[in-house]
Write an enzyme that holds these catalytic residues in place. Sequence first.
Site, PDB file in Angstrom:
ATOM      1  N   ARG A   1       0.955  -1.113   0.106  1.00  0.00           N
ATOM      2  CA  ARG A   1      -0.094  -0.146  -0.091  1.00  0.00           C
ATOM      3  C   ARG A   1       0.830   1.132  -0.079  1.00  0.00           C
ATOM      4  NH1 ARG A   1      -2.124   0.989   5.361  1.00  0.00           N
ATOM      5  NH2 ARG A   1      -0.594   2.895   5.317  1.00  0.00           N
TER       6      ARG A   1
ATOM      7  N   HIS B   1      -3.528   4.611   4.556  1.00  0.00           N
ATOM      8  CA  HIS B   1      -4.578   3.528   4.609  1.00  0.00           C
ATOM      9  C   HIS B   1      -5.971   4.104   3.981  1.00  0.00           C
ATOM     10  CE1 HIS B   1      -7.607   0.914   6.083  1.00  0.00           C
ATOM     11  NE2 HIS B   1      -8.063   1.583   6.757  1.00  0.00           N
TER      12      HIS B   1
ATOM     13  N   TYR C   1       3.968   5.676  11.472  1.00  0.00           N
ATOM     14  CA  TYR C   1       4.232   4.507  11.964  1.00  0.00           C
ATOM     15  C   TYR C   1       4.978   3.641  10.931  1.00  0.00           C
ATOM     16  CZ  TYR C   1       0.113   3.619   8.961  1.00  0.00           C
ATOM     17  OH  TYR C   1      -0.993   3.943   7.947  1.00  0.00           O
TER      18      TYR C   1
HETATM   19  C1  LIG Z   1     -15.078  -5.604  11.778  1.00  0.00           C
HETATM   20  C2  LIG Z   1     -14.225  -4.204  11.525  1.00  0.00           C
HETATM   21  N1  LIG Z   1     -13.008  -4.113  12.501  1.00  0.00           N
HETATM   22  C3  LIG Z   1     -12.548  -3.109  12.248  1.00  0.00           C
HETATM   23  C4  LIG Z   1     -12.735  -2.221  11.232  1.00  0.00           C
HETATM   24  C5  LIG Z   1     -11.768  -1.010  11.088  1.00  0.00           C
HETATM   25  N2  LIG Z   1     -10.756  -1.195  10.165  1.00  0.00           N
HETATM   26  C6  LIG Z   1     -11.034  -0.651   8.765  1.00  0.00           C
HETATM   27  S1  LIG Z   1      -9.770  -0.843   7.781  1.00  0.00           S
HETATM   28  C7  LIG Z   1      -8.931  -1.765   8.748  1.00  0.00           C
HETATM   29  C8  LIG Z   1      -7.708  -2.565   8.339  1.00  0.00           C
HETATM   30  C9  LIG Z   1      -7.768  -3.422   7.280  1.00  0.00           C
HETATM   31  O1  LIG Z   1      -6.791  -3.944   6.803  1.00  0.00           O
HETATM   32  P1  LIG Z   1      -6.385  -4.977   5.603  1.00  0.00           P
HETATM   33  O2  LIG Z   1      -7.459  -6.131   6.043  1.00  0.00           O
HETATM   34  O3  LIG Z   1      -5.092  -5.168   5.600  1.00  0.00           O
HETATM   35  O4  LIG Z   1      -6.966  -4.258   4.352  1.00  0.00           O
HETATM   36  P2  LIG Z   1      -6.285  -2.918   3.753  1.00  0.00           P
HETATM   37  O5  LIG Z   1      -7.087  -1.868   4.408  1.00  0.00           O
HETATM   38  O6  LIG Z   1      -4.852  -2.989   3.958  1.00  0.00           O
HETATM   39  O7  LIG Z   1      -6.512  -3.099   2.159  1.00  0.00           O
HETATM   40  C10 LIG Z   1      -9.743  -1.802   9.861  1.00  0.00           C
HETATM   41  C11 LIG Z   1      -9.057  -2.662  11.414  1.00  0.00           C
HETATM   42  C12 LIG Z   1     -13.582  -2.471  10.363  1.00  0.00           C
HETATM   43  N3  LIG Z   1     -13.999  -1.632   9.341  1.00  0.00           N
HETATM   44  N4  LIG Z   1     -14.285  -3.677  10.540  1.00  0.00           N
END
Ligand SMILES: Cc1ncc(C[n+]2csc(CCOP(=O)(O)OP(=O)(O)O)c2C)c(N)n1
Length: 363
Positions: free
Chosen positions: A260, A264, A273
């Site tokens: 990425r 985010h 970070y």
């Molecule tokens: C069930 C849930 N827990 C927490 C969140 C908050 N949240 C949004 S994105 C994220 C991280 C996701 O990381 P990843 O699966 O690696 O996907 P990326 O965003 O890196 O594409 C979190 C914890 C959420 N949207 N849904």
Amino acid sequence: MTIDASRGAEAPPDLVQLLTPEGERVEHPDYDIDLTPEEVRSLYRDLVLVRRVDLEAVALQRQGELGIWASLLGQEAAQIGSGRALTDSDMAFPTYREHGVAWCRGVDPVKLLGLFRGVNHGGWDPKEHNFHLYTIVIGSQTLHAVGYAMGVQRDDANAATIVYFGDGATSQGDVNESFIWASVTNAPIVFFCQNNQWAISEPLEKQTRIPLYRRASGFGFPGVRVDGNDVFACLAVTRKALEAARTGQGPTLVEAFTYRMGAHTTTDDPTRYRVASELEAWKLKDPIERVKAYLFKNELADQEFIDAVEAEADQLGADLRRRCLAMPDPEPLAIFDHVYSEPHALIEQERAQFATYLEGFRD
Ligand SMILES: Cc1ncc(C[n+]2csc(CCOP(=O)(O)OP(=O)(O)O)c2C)c(N)n1
Ligand SMILES: [Mg+2]
């Protein structure tokens, strides 16, 4: 805590790669791809255009025109490669970052902006594009997708389902449950994990002690790690996994090893970070530059072609901006419209209450 700046920058040995970062074509015993020059040029065009859509959306958010945006910067090859592997009858379930897959499914990019501008709850018809609505609840779409795939299996249809999720999502219960359901029902599904190394500020090491693709064997189906910045390899690997699904061989986990490159979302500041050298190392593996290098090295394209794609991207960006600003605000009472498919007494009561409340603001 020490931070390993080179983390993830070295290609792991078990990575399927067909195009090196320098634009050299390499062979792999299990995966091959035979692309015409026209197909390579068109992949390049897609990569450039979706990057531009993304850039424009980030700019629109910065100017207050979108509430938030989740950038795909760096993940273009994983999305275009896998998206291009889909046939019309296959079904895709995205997260909130799959703008490149949406592009491949023929979703007009302006429709992606509605959700982020807060003017609708989705923006496109999933059935029209065989592309489900964006899903924010991490991992939940994997269960929806497996359920859909089980339905396809019962219809005896010649179609596969693909579901996208991130490295962080692999720690969710939903994702692990979906692996079990898919495995024991031999569902026609491809689990496409974009391992972009981060789940907001949580690094990959916080999710796993083994490479993610190897988790599949514990569930009883194959896993493969592909260079997620290599559009040729992503296309070849996804094609094979989809074909396995369509021909009754069940699920595959594809781990697209990528990065990425941006924040985010626009609410995040990754400089808080992660170290700058990590991004610099990954910039050398840019998914677009390697296709450009390949095109030039093999004399499949000239500067005129590159400039024409750039001009098309300018046009697309300007058009997207114009149409975003012209998106009408929704009628406030529309929020009650699709809560249930049939009339519902409580919803009608709430609609009437809210209408009275809004009336109170009239001069
Ligand atoms: C069930 C849930 N827990 C927490 C969140 C908050 N949240 C949004 S994105 C994220 C991280 C996701 O990381 P990843 O699966 O690696 O996907 P990326 O965003 O890196 O594409 C979190 C914890 C959420 N949207 N849904
Ligand atoms: Mg991630």
